[in-house]
Write an enzyme that holds these catalytic residues in place. Structure first.
Site, mmCIF file in Angstrom:
data_model
loop_
_atom_site.group_PDB
_atom_site.id
_atom_site.type_symbol
_atom_site.label_atom_id
_atom_site.label_comp_id
_atom_site.label_asym_id
_atom_site.label_seq_id
_atom_site.Cartn_x
_atom_site.Cartn_y
_atom_site.Cartn_z
ATOM 1 N N ASP A 551 0.829 -1.212 0.000
ATOM 2 C CA ASP A 551 0.000 0.000 0.000
ATOM 3 C C ASP A 551 0.862 1.259 0.000
ATOM 4 O O ASP A 551 0.654 2.195 -0.786
ATOM 5 C CB ASP A 551 -0.902 -0.043 1.243
ATOM 6 C CG ASP A 551 -1.903 1.096 1.330
ATOM 7 O OD1 ASP A 551 -1.514 2.270 1.132
ATOM 8 O OD2 ASP A 551 -3.078 0.826 1.626
ATOM 9 N N VAL A 580 -5.097 2.263 0.402
ATOM 10 C CA VAL A 580 -5.269 1.669 -0.924
ATOM 11 C C VAL A 580 -5.641 0.192 -0.814
ATOM 12 O O VAL A 580 -6.462 -0.319 -1.580
ATOM 13 C CB VAL A 580 -3.979 1.827 -1.758
ATOM 14 C CG1 VAL A 580 -4.106 1.135 -3.103
ATOM 15 C CG2 VAL A 580 -3.641 3.302 -1.950
ATOM 16 N N ASP A 581 -5.054 -0.499 0.143
ATOM 17 C CA ASP A 581 -5.189 -1.950 0.245
ATOM 18 C C ASP A 581 -6.634 -2.434 0.224
ATOM 19 O O ASP A 581 -6.993 -3.319 -0.552
ATOM 20 C CB ASP A 581 -4.535 -2.447 1.537
ATOM 21 C CG ASP A 581 -3.078 -2.819 1.348
ATOM 22 O OD1 ASP A 581 -2.706 -3.183 0.219
ATOM 23 O OD2 ASP A 581 -2.322 -2.757 2.323
ATOM 24 N N VAL A 582 -7.454 -1.895 1.116
ATOM 25 C CA VAL A 582 -8.793 -2.469 1.297
ATOM 26 C C VAL A 582 -9.652 -2.249 0.064
ATOM 27 O O VAL A 582 -10.300 -3.175 -0.438
ATOM 28 C CB VAL A 582 -9.469 -1.889 2.555
ATOM 29 C CG1 VAL A 582 -10.891 -2.436 2.691
ATOM 30 C CG2 VAL A 582 -8.658 -2.238 3.801
ATOM 31 N N GLY A 585 -8.736 -4.448 -2.679
ATOM 32 C CA GLY A 585 -9.265 -5.787 -2.472
ATOM 33 C C GLY A 585 -10.720 -5.898 -2.881
ATOM 34 O O GLY A 585 -11.155 -6.906 -3.460
#
Length: 608
Positions: A551, A580-582, A585
């Protein structure tokens, strides 16, 4: 923003090509949700008010152009009956309606879910209010109001807390951006359920922007008490002491392998090697300072799973007694090359890093354009916009002779949209596992496979997993183990699954014997959802497609840290965990569901 891919082959597909989406929105949230479906092949008809009404909203022309690219735009004044009649005709044509108007406006013009259901009972109606309809007396839902009301400005990371900043304004329109991907996923999942059951069932879906914020920034609002001391970073320990620091003091508290460094050309680069048993060793080797770190300084190897855990190089943090000296070594090493040179050298060595850029620099860089993460927006020559957040690449395999039978949910008792879908989750950290968690939330049966010998330290696998692994079954399995039965067990799981999720490069999948060719031999109809840091729709193109990244690396490369910190001389991570990660996903889940829908519409097609 374009952080994932669904593959293995190189032929792009349009999984929503038979879907018509009617977008009746304003500002960012509704139009952006429709854009995600457009990028997956849907026909999108965007209803816009007359120009004199649009001008009141103050949306920039460049933003409007990006949000309308590829759509059929129809201008309607809904205060005029004959034009409302046109809207009624458009509703009858649509499979999905997306709107982010207020409840009052929807009711006034009879475009709320119940009114639309009378016009077309099978319509999937997606409403994106600022706050949930059950909330009592919510404020007017402007972007900054949503961020403030949801507590986001108070949870902008440990750095801001150490500096004594109670709340920080963020210029990023996170509420609208996050909600747009959740809304697209919900619409696509409802479409899949209908295609699988053979029944055109209508839906009334509500995706509040405030809820999307909390869903997506959950890791920054998660507070855990009583953690073991070795789980806490130097910043966390200093924060508990209650002292305030300035920006430069905080930089000296960062883990040496999780920080920005200035390079020879004065541009900063972000090195992110946290708690992985290989990344730190690779970084030392590529930087040419292994001997100094391991022997001259005597930094030990980390032992995060021992009875008496010790910090050091590998799957853990660097202990306080060694951190200053290691940081000094890294500072000196980075000054010997430019940021671009280090980015290429470290990336090729499997070290997650990224040179800091402004957003303008990212939009014009060679990798973003070559990979398809940035596309032309149809405006002036050279003007661009972000590319798709999800895409599907079609297999080049021959069609199957006959599709396997699939159970059909009964309309008498509505099943979850993804009921009956079986998912294998090989992912790690946050973004990849969030794909499986989102699919589980929509009803899929998800089995999480973790290695018998952990790759990451427990604070990564356990603490991040509290949110990213909700709703999954769990198994420890060595998928490469031919002798003790691990590979055989994995083969059986693959053969009965519909989707396999992995956040890995193509080379990593090959090492696990999970390449598209390997998986196709086990299950010709398996959807491989491969998530990575830098890949784009143009598979393998661009100089960074095979590089690793977290991220924070994405934040650095896309200009988020430059903007949030206040320039390249003061770069700073935005909210620290999961910015950014979630949502990436969730975009991965969108890609997987789009591929499942595509299979239902083309049942003789092979692996996707």
């Amino acid at each position: 923003h374009g952080l994932l891919s669904l593959m293995p082959a190189a032929k792009p597909a349009s999984p929503l090509a038979t879907v018509t989406v009617l977008e009746i929105g304003t500002h960012l949230a509704g139009p952006l949700a429709a854009t995600h479906l457009l990028d997956l092949g849907a026909r999108v008809i965007a209803v816009r008010p007359p120009k004199h009404i649009r001008e009141r909203h103050g949306v920039r022309d460049t933003v409007t152009r990006s949000l309308e690219a590829g759509k059929e735009v129809v201008t309607l004044d809904l205060t005029i009956k004959v034009e409302r009649d046109v809207l009624t005709a458009l509703i009858k044509m649509a499979d999905v309606l997306i709107t982010n108007f207020s409840a009052r406006t929807l009711n006034r013009f009879k475009i709320d879910a119940s009114s639309c259901a009378k016009i077309k009972p099978e319509l999937i109606h997606v409403w994106m209010p600022g706050f949930a309809s059950a909330d009592e007396s919510p404020p007017v839902a402007w972007e900054a109001v949503l961020m403030a009301s949801s507590g986001v400005f108070r949870d902008m990371g440990v750095n801001r807390q150490l500096c004594g900043v109670a709340a920080s304004y963020s210029p990023l329109p996170l509420a609208s951006a996050y909600a747009s991907v959740w809304a697209a996923l919900a619409a696509c999942a409802a479409l899949y359920r209908n295609a699988r059951s053979g029944e055109a069932l209508g839906e009334a879906i509500e995706v509040p922007l405030a809820s999307a914020l909390l869903e997506t920034l959950c890791h920054n609002s998660l507070h855990l008490d009583g953690l073991p001391e070795h789980y806490l970073s130097a910043r966390r320990r200093r924060l508990s002491a209650g002292a305030h620091h300035d920006y430069h003091d905080v930089q000296e508290l960062l883990d040496p392998f999780y920080a920005s460094y200035t390079c020879r050309d004065a541009r900063p680069i972000y090195l992110v090697c946290p708690a992985h048993r290989l990344h730190q060793e690779r970084a030392l080797t590529a930087l040419g300072i292994t001997e100094e770190a391991r022997h001259a300084l005597g930094v030990p190897l980390a032992q995060p799973y021992a009875d008496e855990p010790a910090n050091g190089i590998g799957a853990g943090q660097i202990g306080d007694e060694h951190a200053p000296a290691v940081r000094k070594l890294l500072k000196a090493a980075f000054l010997t090359r430019t940021a671009a040179e280090w980015e290429a050298r470290l990336g090729a060595a499997g070290v997650p890093c990224a040179a800091h850029k402004s957003t303008a620099e990212w939009l014009s860089c060679e990798h973003a354009r070559a990979s398809g993460l940035v596309v032309e927006d149809g405006g002036a020559a050279g003007s661009v916009r972000p590319g798709p957040v999800a895409w599907v690449l079609e297999s080049e395999s021959p069609a199957l002779e006959s599709p396997p039978p699939s159970p059909s949910p009964s309309s008498a008792k509505r099943e979850p949209w993804l009921a009956g879908v079986r998912v294998l989750d090989l992912a790690n950290v946050i973004a990849g596992p969030t794909i499986g968690a989102a699919l589980a939330r929509f009803g899929a049966e998800v089995t999480k496979i973790d290695p018998v010998e952990p790759t990451y330290a427990p604070e990564t696998t356990v603490l991040y997993g509290l949110c990213a692994n909700v709703g999954k079954r769990s198994v420890l399995l060595d998928v490469k183990d031919e002798e003790s039965g691990g590979r055989d067990a994995f083969t059986r799981l693959v053969s009965r699954s519909d989707v396999l999720v992995a956040n890995a490069t193509s080379d990593s999948l090959a090492r696990l014997k999970c390449s598209p060719k390997d998986l196709e031999a086990l299950n010709p109809r398996l959807v491989l959802c491969r998530f990575d840091a830098w890949g784009g729709p143009n598979e393998g193109e661009g100089g960074r497609s095979g590089h690793l990244g977290y991220d924070d690396n994405i934040q650095a490369a896309l200009g988020i840290m430059e903007r949030f910190g206040g320039g390249l001389g003061r770069v700073e991570e935005h909210a620290h965990i999961g910015t950014v990660d979630v949502i990436a996903g969730v975009g991965g889940a969108l890609a997987a569901v789009a591929a499942l829908y595509y299979q239902e519409k083309r049942p003789h097609q092979g692996l996707l």
